[in-house]
Motif scaffolding. Structure first.
Motif, mmCIF file in Angstrom:
data_model
loop_
_atom_site.group_PDB
_atom_site.id
_atom_site.type_symbol
_atom_site.label_atom_id
_atom_site.label_comp_id
_atom_site.label_asym_id
_atom_site.label_seq_id
_atom_site.Cartn_x
_atom_site.Cartn_y
_atom_site.Cartn_z
ATOM 1 N N VAL A 229 0.844 -1.199 0.000
ATOM 2 C CA VAL A 229 0.000 0.000 0.000
ATOM 3 C C VAL A 229 0.878 1.247 0.000
ATOM 4 O O VAL A 229 0.646 2.200 -0.759
ATOM 5 N N ALA A 230 1.904 1.252 0.860
ATOM 6 C CA ALA A 230 2.822 2.397 0.918
ATOM 7 C C ALA A 230 3.539 2.587 -0.407
ATOM 8 O O ALA A 230 3.669 3.715 -0.906
ATOM 9 N N LEU A 231 3.996 1.486 -1.007
ATOM 10 C CA LEU A 231 4.720 1.583 -2.269
ATOM 11 C C LEU A 231 3.821 2.092 -3.386
ATOM 12 O O LEU A 231 4.234 2.929 -4.202
ATOM 13 N N LEU A 232 2.589 1.602 -3.426
ATOM 14 C CA LEU A 232 1.647 2.024 -4.468
ATOM 15 C C LEU A 232 1.407 3.526 -4.399
ATOM 16 O O LEU A 232 1.426 4.220 -5.422
ATOM 17 N N HIS A 233 1.186 4.050 -3.188
ATOM 18 C CA HIS A 233 0.954 5.488 -3.044
ATOM 19 C C HIS A 233 2.223 6.290 -3.327
ATOM 20 O O HIS A 233 2.154 7.402 -3.857
ATOM 21 N N ALA A 234 3.382 5.731 -2.991
ATOM 22 C CA ALA A 234 4.641 6.417 -3.287
ATOM 23 C C ALA A 234 4.846 6.515 -4.796
ATOM 24 O O ALA A 234 5.277 7.554 -5.306
ATOM 25 N N PHE A 235 4.529 5.450 -5.523
ATOM 26 C CA PHE A 235 4.660 5.467 -6.982
ATOM 27 C C PHE A 235 3.777 6.536 -7.612
ATOM 28 O O PHE A 235 4.146 7.149 -8.622
ATOM 29 N N HIS A 236 2.618 6.749 -7.021
ATOM 30 C CA HIS A 236 1.693 7.733 -7.582
ATOM 31 C C HIS A 236 2.101 9.164 -7.269
ATOM 32 O O HIS A 236 1.489 10.111 -7.768
ATOM 33 N N GLY A 237 3.149 9.323 -6.439
ATOM 34 C CA GLY A 237 3.560 10.663 -6.068
ATOM 35 C C GLY A 237 4.976 11.038 -6.449
ATOM 36 O O GLY A 237 5.425 12.153 -6.162
ATOM 37 N N SER A 238 5.707 10.103 -7.101
ATOM 38 C CA SER A 238 7.091 10.416 -7.425
ATOM 39 C C SER A 238 7.565 9.547 -8.591
ATOM 40 O O SER A 238 6.791 8.783 -9.171
ATOM 41 N N LEU A 239 8.866 9.662 -8.910
ATOM 42 C CA LEU A 239 9.448 8.943 -10.034
ATOM 43 C C LEU A 239 9.624 7.460 -9.719
ATOM 44 O O LEU A 239 9.925 7.086 -8.581
ATOM 45 N N LEU A 240 9.470 6.635 -10.739
ATOM 46 C CA LEU A 240 9.680 5.197 -10.604
ATOM 47 C C LEU A 240 11.079 4.898 -10.084
ATOM 48 O O LEU A 240 11.253 4.080 -9.169
ATOM 49 N N SER A 241 12.089 5.558 -10.656
ATOM 50 C CA SER A 241 13.475 5.280 -10.287
ATOM 51 C C SER A 241 13.757 5.598 -8.823
ATOM 52 O O SER A 241 14.430 4.824 -8.127
ATOM 53 N N LEU A 242 13.237 6.710 -8.327
ATOM 54 C CA LEU A 242 13.519 7.119 -6.948
ATOM 55 C C LEU A 242 12.792 6.237 -5.937
ATOM 56 O O LEU A 242 13.386 5.767 -4.960
ATOM 57 N N VAL A 243 11.507 6.005 -6.159
ATOM 58 C CA VAL A 243 10.720 5.202 -5.221
ATOM 59 C C VAL A 243 11.228 3.764 -5.183
ATOM 60 O O VAL A 243 11.379 3.170 -4.115
ATOM 61 N N SER A 244 11.518 3.197 -6.354
ATOM 62 C CA SER A 244 11.951 1.804 -6.421
ATOM 63 C C SER A 244 13.275 1.577 -5.710
ATOM 64 O O SER A 244 13.444 0.583 -4.998
ATOM 65 N N VAL A 245 14.202 2.498 -5.891
ATOM 66 C CA VAL A 245 15.520 2.276 -5.309
ATOM 67 C C VAL A 245 15.463 2.400 -3.786
ATOM 68 O O VAL A 245 16.192 1.690 -3.072
ATOM 69 N N ILE A 246 14.599 3.256 -3.263
ATOM 70 C CA ILE A 246 14.441 3.336 -1.811
ATOM 71 C C ILE A 246 13.717 2.092 -1.299
ATOM 72 O O ILE A 246 14.092 1.497 -0.284
#
Length: 287
Positions: A229-246
């Motif tokens: 759930v956290a990852l899904l909302h993070a993806f909707h608010g930022s870049l794929l590269s930044l969210v994925s690497v964190i």
């Protein structure tokens, strides 16, 4: 900043979930654990759906199903690689692919992180590699405690395939629409459950759990839902590269828990990796 915090929450959830999975796998096979944790996570998402605004659309559901198949296949191949190959090689290689694939895809589709963020991505990739490595005593036990596990061509293919599948799971989730709410996540968990169940049936490991392994499976299901759930909302608010690497920094949480709760020795490389993980998050957050 919100997306960074959500991605960190996802990494924490994945890391603690992997820790519980590792504890459970010392009592029963890991596959027997996930055949319970996955469907339990489906029930949890169903319970959350009425409380999260969202309207399902065909594209987002399709991406969710693709993410579910990818994650189910990734788990299957990862466990198969660990069963025949050395964890000291399989685990870090998988982790780097999980982090690296979304970064490359993000660059291909036109994402251009700033200099600070790009430096943070580089540090994060190195951190994932270092943190995922086993300490020397664990590697020695793995070789001397039984048959020697070799990184054969089959193990290499399973490892690379698992890492790619995990990485593309992130990519597919990023493609879902924010307006779809948790519906893509429901599709993802449902599809992953189907793959895991089919794998367990074919491997004749579809067996009942009792006691502590069953409780751990429930904990894993809860943590997986929180992380996704956290990852899904993070993806909707930022870049794929930044969210994925964190989000891919989850091994740091697993290693830290193993050190604190189980007294496992942390190697120098892992210590450096955890420091680099903190530095990478700071750089990305400051970008």
């Amino acid at each position: 900043m919100t997306a960074v915090l959500l991605a960190l929450l996802a990494a924490l959830g994945y890391g603690v979930s992997d820790f519980y999975g590792g504890v459970a796998a010392r009592k029963v096979t890991a596959l027997r654990v996930v055949i319970y944790s996955y469907p339990f996570s489906v029930l949890l998402v169903l319970m959350l759906l009425p409380f999260v605004e969202g309207t399902p659309d065909a594209a987002s559901i399709g991406w969710g199903l693709a993410a579910g198949v990818a994650s189910g296949v990734a788990v299957w191949w990862f466990y198969a690689a660990l069963a025949s190959g050395p964890m000291a090689v399989v685990s870090p290689l998988t982790a780097v692919l999980v982090a690296g694939v979304p970064v490359l895809v993000g660059l291909v589709i036109g994402e251009r992180p700033g200099p600070l963020a790009f430096t943070g991505i580089g540090f994060a990739l190195i951190a994932v590699l270092l943190v995922s490595r086993e300490s020397p005593d664990a590697v020695t036990e793995e070789i001397t405690g039984g048959r020697e596990l070799r990184f054969t061509k089959k193990v290499a293919l399973l490892t690379v395939g698992s890492g790619l599948a995990f990485g593309f799971m992130f990519v597919f989730l990023h493609q879902t629409a924010a307006s779809s709410g948790l519906w893509p996540l429901l599709a993802q968990r449902g599809a992953a459950t189907g793959v895991v169940w089919a794998t367990a049936l074919s491997a004749r490991q579809f067996q009942r759990l009792r006691g502590e392994p069953l409780r751990l499976a429930c904990y894993i299901g809860i943590l997986d839902v929180i992380a996704n759930v956290a990852l899904l909302h993070a993806f909707h608010g930022s870049l794929l590269s930044l969210v994925s690497v964190i989000g891919s920094l989850y091994p740091a949480a697993t290693v830290l828990l193993a050190m604190v709760l189980l007294g496992e020795r942390v190697g120098r490389q892992q210590q450096v990796g955890m420091v680099l993980a903190l530095v990478s998050v700071g750089l990305i957050a400051a970008a």
